[in-house]
Scaffold this active site. Sequence first.
Site, PDB file in Angstrom:
ATOM      1  N   GLU A   1       0.846  -1.211   0.000  1.00  0.00           N
ATOM      2  CA  GLU A   1       0.000   0.000   0.000  1.00  0.00           C
ATOM      3  C   GLU A   1       0.883   1.264   0.000  1.00  0.00           C
ATOM      4  O   GLU A   1       0.604   2.229  -0.716  1.00  0.00           O
ATOM      5  CB  GLU A   1      -0.905   0.004   1.238  1.00  0.00           C
TER       6      GLU A   1
ATOM      7  N   ARG B   1      -5.510 -14.980   2.499  1.00  0.00           N
ATOM      8  CA  ARG B   1      -6.397 -13.952   3.030  1.00  0.00           C
ATOM      9  C   ARG B   1      -7.255 -13.499   1.861  1.00  0.00           C
ATOM     10  O   ARG B   1      -6.757 -13.368   0.742  1.00  0.00           O
ATOM     11  CB  ARG B   1      -5.573 -12.760   3.536  1.00  0.00           C
TER      12      ARG B   1
ATOM     13  N   THR C   1     -12.058   0.791   1.757  1.00  0.00           N
ATOM     14  CA  THR C   1     -11.198   1.236   0.668  1.00  0.00           C
ATOM     15  C   THR C   1     -11.274   2.745   0.440  1.00  0.00           C
ATOM     16  O   THR C   1     -10.303   3.365   0.032  1.00  0.00           O
ATOM     17  CB  THR C   1     -11.591   0.471  -0.621  1.00  0.00           C
TER      18      THR C   1
ATOM     19  N   HIS D   1      -8.637  -2.922   7.124  1.00  0.00           N
ATOM     20  CA  HIS D   1      -7.825  -2.097   6.225  1.00  0.00           C
ATOM     21  C   HIS D   1      -8.569  -0.776   6.045  1.00  0.00           C
ATOM     22  O   HIS D   1      -9.499  -0.684   5.256  1.00  0.00           O
ATOM     23  CB  HIS D   1      -7.650  -2.842   4.889  1.00  0.00           C
TER      24      HIS D   1
ATOM     25  N   HIS E   1      -8.834   3.173   5.222  1.00  0.00           N
ATOM     26  CA  HIS E   1      -8.224   4.337   4.570  1.00  0.00           C
ATOM     27  C   HIS E   1      -8.576   5.604   5.339  1.00  0.00           C
ATOM     28  O   HIS E   1      -9.539   5.644   6.109  1.00  0.00           O
ATOM     29  CB  HIS E   1      -8.627   4.394   3.089  1.00  0.00           C
TER      30      HIS E   1
ATOM     31  N   HIS F   1       2.692  26.977  29.118  1.00  0.00           N
ATOM     32  CA  HIS F   1       3.000  25.561  28.890  1.00  0.00           C
ATOM     33  C   HIS F   1       4.430  25.224  29.316  1.00  0.00           C
ATOM     34  O   HIS F   1       4.661  24.237  30.011  1.00  0.00           O
ATOM     35  CB  HIS F   1       2.814  25.210  27.413  1.00  0.00           C
TER      36      HIS F   1
HETATM   37  C1  HCA Z   1      -6.826  -1.230  -3.321  1.00  0.00           C
HETATM   38  C2  HCA Z   1      -6.831  -2.545  -2.568  1.00  0.00           C
HETATM   39  C3  HCA Z   1      -6.768  -2.398  -1.086  1.00  0.00           C
HETATM   40  C4  HCA Z   1      -6.740  -3.813  -0.542  1.00  0.00           C
HETATM   41  C5  HCA Z   1      -6.755  -3.937   0.939  1.00  0.00           C
HETATM   42  C6  HCA Z   1      -6.478  -5.319   1.449  1.00  0.00           C
HETATM   43  C7  HCA Z   1      -7.993  -1.604  -0.561  1.00  0.00           C
HETATM   44  O1  HCA Z   1      -7.889  -0.677  -3.508  1.00  0.00           O
HETATM   45  O2  HCA Z   1      -5.732  -0.787  -3.732  1.00  0.00           O
HETATM   46  O3  HCA Z   1      -6.094  -6.212   0.686  1.00  0.00           O
HETATM   47  O4  HCA Z   1      -6.635  -5.529   2.650  1.00  0.00           O
HETATM   48  O5  HCA Z   1      -7.814  -0.501  -0.045  1.00  0.00           O
HETATM   49  O6  HCA Z   1      -9.103  -2.102  -0.714  1.00  0.00           O
HETATM   50  O7  HCA Z   1      -5.601  -1.691  -0.692  1.00  0.00           O
HETATM   51 CU    CU Z   2      -5.844   0.102   0.471  1.00  0.00          CU
END
Ligand code: HCA
Ligand code: CU
Length: 460
Positions: free
Chosen positions: A11, A130, A164, A192, A194, A286
């Site tokens: 990533e 996975r 994502t 995962h 973002h 502070h």
């Molecule tokens: C992407 C894929 C991923 C996969 C995450 C994972 C996401 O869109 O590039 O495999 O756990 O954010 O869905 O990075």
């Molecule tokens: Cu990702």
Amino acid sequence: MVEILDTTLREGEQTPYVNFTVDEKVEIARMLDQTGVDMIEAGDPSVSPNVAKAIERIASLDLKAEIVAHSIASRPGIDRAKACGADRVAIFYATSKIHLDAKLHKTPEQAIDIIREHIAYARSLGLKVRYTPEDATRTDFEFLVNVCNAAIEAGADRISFADTLGIMQPHQMEERVRELRLKLLPCQMDLHCHNDYGLALANAMAGIRAGADCIHTTVNGLGERTGIPDLAETIVAFHNLEGVQKFNLRPLMNLSSYLEKASGFLLAPNKPITGQNAFSHKSGVHTNGILKDPRTYEAFDPAILGRERKIVIDKYTGRTAVASRLDEYGIEVSAAELEVIVSRIKNIGDTRKQLFDADILEIAEQVTGRENDVIPHDISAMLMVEVESHVYTSSVVRRLRGFTNVANVYEVTGDYDISAFVNVENVMALNNLIEEIRTVTGVKRTETRMVLKKYNGNGK
Ligand code: HCA
Ligand code: CU
């Protein structure tokens, strides 16, 4: 106990304009392993031969962490993951309606078949699997449960619940993970998340609370767009707030600095944990508190990261902080002298953005009339730069002026083309800055001269 999968190498390398060399990746993997992360996602070998080579080298290091290769649902991709020697393949296949319609052109039923088939194939090669339903958080929940259960039945022992687009809020994450736990067959669950709304780590922590097992991180929070949770923030948050002792905090600062260099992505000074200002204190109220008892304004002791607190001296500063700084250098001043020194500092004007120890020592000298025989801990240096003959000197000057630590830049005659004055906090920062300057296009050679003492001309 929470697990961490670090995906700086996969990533993280998807960050716009970031590319690592194979050697850099090996070094990053080694350092990651020292932090005690459970898994290292080393790349997707189908991206390029060099990505494959890096995974292969990392897999041969015999690290404690499990080595994961990422792959789309394709047999050649899975073959490459196997050939690299990865322990596990992470197969991703999107499940949201918008991804199925617009990107994959598949019906939900076709998607399930493809996912099942590729997971079974990977299992037949002896790989752990996975499965990631990409865009899981925008996927119809019932369908998501069906796909994941089909994946688990086909042999996946881990599911990555991927936000994502980073659209979750912590309370929603908690509800969804709790619901998934009730409806999914037994499996390990990764998160995962973002960071599009800056909620990635908060979401991940909420998901762990609800029964997920593992958080995906990158060093410095790298990744597509705004990235994913930062490794150091994640480890320190779990260590300090949740009492998780299994990770080693010591390599985190070095890892972060190494990644700044390798990625060319510099941290914002106010970045939590690893940012330059994370343990700096400024206002009189502070700094006064900190000097009496650091717990007044510090969430935790920076020493756990091998860092030091810093008191910034400028017009906000009070007497206590200035006296303490002078004391550090063994400089004694009377109460009256201190008063004058502080007032000079307060009146220095708004044009100066930063006061260095050299400036404070100089003011003390002027006020007391006594010469101090000390070398400031922070550093001024003169940097001489030779420019490649085919490059315009002014284009290099323009880039140098973009560095915050570069004070003055001169085009000069002689062996070198440019001379620049730089001010930095310590030798490590000076080293980092020089290395960054060396990577500027057109810079052929540099020479650094550290300033030991500064004198003003008659005009000042
Ligand atoms: C992407 C894929 C991923 C996969 C995450 C994972 C996401 O869109 O590039 O495999 O756990 O954010 O869905 O990075
Ligand atoms: Cu990702």
